[in-house]
Design a protein around this motif. Sequence first.
Motif, PDB file in Angstrom:
ATOM      1  N   PHE A 275       7.995   4.278 -14.292  1.00 47.98           N
ATOM      2  CA  PHE A 275       9.746   3.636 -14.351  1.00 47.98           C
ATOM      3  C   PHE A 275       9.551   2.661 -13.350  1.00 47.98           C
ATOM      4  N   GLN A 276      11.060   2.343 -13.309  1.00 49.22           N
ATOM      5  CA  GLN A 276      10.302   0.607 -12.158  1.00 49.22           C
ATOM      6  C   GLN A 276      11.793   1.796 -10.294  1.00 49.22           C
ATOM      7  N   LEU A 277      12.240   1.119  -9.576  1.00 47.74           N
ATOM      8  CA  LEU A 277      12.979   1.089  -8.710  1.00 47.74           C
ATOM      9  C   LEU A 277      12.951   0.554  -7.450  1.00 47.74           C
ATOM     10  N   TRP A 278      13.413   0.419  -6.154  1.00 55.07           N
ATOM     11  CA  TRP A 278      13.405  -0.587  -5.244  1.00 55.07           C
ATOM     12  C   TRP A 278      13.867   1.004  -4.178  1.00 55.07           C
ATOM     13  N   ASP A 279      13.748   0.550  -2.794  1.00 54.87           N
ATOM     14  CA  ASP A 279      14.648   1.518  -2.466  1.00 54.87           C
ATOM     15  C   ASP A 279      15.504   2.111  -2.390  1.00 54.87           C
ATOM     16  N   GLU A 322      25.000 -13.766  -1.982  1.00 55.08           N
ATOM     17  CA  GLU A 322      24.172 -13.909  -2.543  1.00 55.08           C
ATOM     18  C   GLU A 322      23.054 -12.299  -1.900  1.00 55.08           C
ATOM     19  N   VAL A 323      22.893 -11.746  -1.555  1.00 56.36           N
ATOM     20  CA  VAL A 323      21.474 -11.124  -0.739  1.00 56.36           C
ATOM     21  C   VAL A 323      20.885 -10.104  -1.203  1.00 56.36           C
ATOM     22  N   VAL A 324      18.995 -11.062  -1.478  1.00 57.95           N
ATOM     23  CA  VAL A 324      18.085  -9.748  -2.544  1.00 57.95           C
ATOM     24  C   VAL A 324      17.629  -9.094  -1.384  1.00 57.95           C
ATOM     25  N   LEU A 325      17.482  -8.398  -1.845  1.00 60.29           N
ATOM     26  CA  LEU A 325      16.502  -6.917  -1.300  1.00 60.29           C
ATOM     27  C   LEU A 325      15.326  -7.492  -0.935  1.00 60.29           C
ATOM     28  N   GLY A 326      14.639  -7.227  -2.757  1.00 59.07           N
ATOM     29  CA  GLY A 326      13.009  -7.891  -3.270  1.00 59.07           C
ATOM     30  C   GLY A 326      13.391  -6.984  -4.772  1.00 59.07           C
ATOM     31  N   PRO A 327      11.818  -7.357  -5.100  1.00 56.56           N
ATOM     32  CA  PRO A 327      11.638  -7.029  -6.497  1.00 56.56           C
ATOM     33  C   PRO A 327      10.907  -5.826  -6.396  1.00 56.56           C
ATOM     34  N   PRO A 328      11.759  -5.191  -7.637  1.00 56.24           N
ATOM     35  CA  PRO A 328      11.315  -3.600  -7.781  1.00 56.24           C
ATOM     36  C   PRO A 328       9.754  -3.044  -7.866  1.00 56.24           C
ATOM     37  N   THR A 329       9.885  -1.603  -7.717  1.00 54.08           N
ATOM     38  CA  THR A 329       7.880  -1.477  -7.998  1.00 54.08           C
ATOM     39  C   THR A 329       7.994  -0.379  -9.203  1.00 54.08           C
ATOM     40  N   THR A 330       6.934  -0.303  -9.471  1.00 57.00           N
ATOM     41  CA  THR A 330       6.445   0.175 -11.043  1.00 57.00           C
ATOM     42  C   THR A 330       5.605   1.507 -10.518  1.00 57.00           C
ATOM     43  N   PHE A 331       6.418   2.852 -10.082  1.00 62.30           N
ATOM     44  CA  PHE A 331       5.751   3.863 -10.409  1.00 62.30           C
ATOM     45  C   PHE A 331       5.371   4.433 -11.445  1.00 62.30           C
ATOM     46  N   ASP A 332       3.980   5.132 -11.316  1.00 58.37           N
ATOM     47  CA  ASP A 332       2.903   5.574 -12.884  1.00 58.37           C
ATOM     48  C   ASP A 332       2.530   6.997 -11.612  1.00 58.37           C
ATOM     49  N   SER A 333       1.246   7.808 -12.129  1.00 61.15           N
ATOM     50  CA  SER A 333       0.604   8.435 -11.636  1.00 61.15           C
ATOM     51  C   SER A 333      -0.035   7.895 -10.947  1.00 61.15           C
ATOM     52  N   SER A 334      -0.429   6.634 -10.525  1.00 63.89           N
ATOM     53  CA  SER A 334      -1.388   6.600  -9.415  1.00 63.89           C
ATOM     54  C   SER A 334      -0.934   6.415  -8.231  1.00 63.89           C
ATOM     55  N   ASN A 335       0.362   5.935  -8.025  1.00 66.26           N
ATOM     56  CA  ASN A 335       0.997   5.891  -6.909  1.00 66.26           C
ATOM     57  C   ASN A 335       2.270   6.384  -6.505  1.00 66.26           C
ATOM     58  N   ILE A 336       3.195   7.522  -7.117  1.00 68.31           N
ATOM     59  CA  ILE A 336       4.325   8.451  -6.787  1.00 68.31           C
ATOM     60  C   ILE A 336       3.922   8.834  -5.772  1.00 68.31           C
TER      61      ILE A 336
END
Length: 341
Positions: A275-279, A322-336
């Motif tokens: 899944f994905q998200l930013w902070d 518009e001010v952009v925070l940044g690209p989302p991160t993809t989270f999976d078992s390798s990095n969560i």
Amino acid sequence: MFKPFKSIRGPALCAALIAVSAAAMIPVSASAADLKKDLKIAFLPKQINNPYEVIADDGGLAAIKEMGGQGKVVGPSDAGASSQVQYINTLITQRQDAIVIAANDANAVVPYLKKAMAQGVKVVTFDSDTAPDGRQIFVNQANSEGIGRGQVQLMSKLIGGEGEFAILSATPNATNQNTWIKWMEEELKKPEYSKMKLVKIAYGNDDDQKSFVETQGLLQAYPNLKGIISPTTVGIAAAARYISTSPAKGKVEVTGLGTPNQMRAFIKNGTVKAFQLWDPGQLGYLAAYAAANLASGTITGKEGDSFDAGKLGKRTVGKSGEVVLGPPTTFDSSNIDNFNF
């Protein structure tokens, strides 16, 4: 008799006009030292008890404390289109320096935010925008097109590029959700997705139990369903919880936008692969700095203005404020396990 003012003519007049014009066109650049002290900044989330919103608001409050201001969070317990109106009116009466709002509806709150701005209150939207005339700056979590297209790309990988899938959104009026879904639909027009079919857009209203029931309804209505995209932290967790104890586990892929802490168990037990998200904490933090700079008069929100956003460094205002925070991160078992929010 009054003596007439001496007129400025020729080269002197031209030089003066050029200087004024040049000054007006130079984008403003502000540092943290330029911020006023004791600014009163209020965060108005979609829902006061939404876990994602709590993280975002806490990030904003941390920034306000860092800059020596007074922060508060107020808001409704439901995500109705007009549920934020009474809070906006109260914040105007309290003479807040700035309101930072995640809008439940793009248009319903605009007249009241205009009233706030007319009385000197600066308005920043974040996470979910209003119509542009309802605020001075929109702090976007990431490029909306990138979020929407990225969700389809991730789903395609999860289901092998073919099969039926559904979208479980928040509310029908949520600006951010609708924008992302529009870009999902655009991405689906590409030939590489010809074997994928979006069968339904369902709405859980950012309510855990309704999202849970909507997930059950999708599986019953579409027995060949291979995936669900839920671009809302409430929805993705509810969908994963339902599927984790159903025969659909391992057969129906769940992805979307969620926080690592709420989705960790579902990654560990195999219900969700990615899944994905930013902070969201950083999103609130950035929005607070944008609001403080507006309230301090160091920026106006026009394209090209730049400001210091504390630990996030210098940020620049883009098109349409518009001010952009940044690209989302993809989270999976390798990095969560590397993330804690």
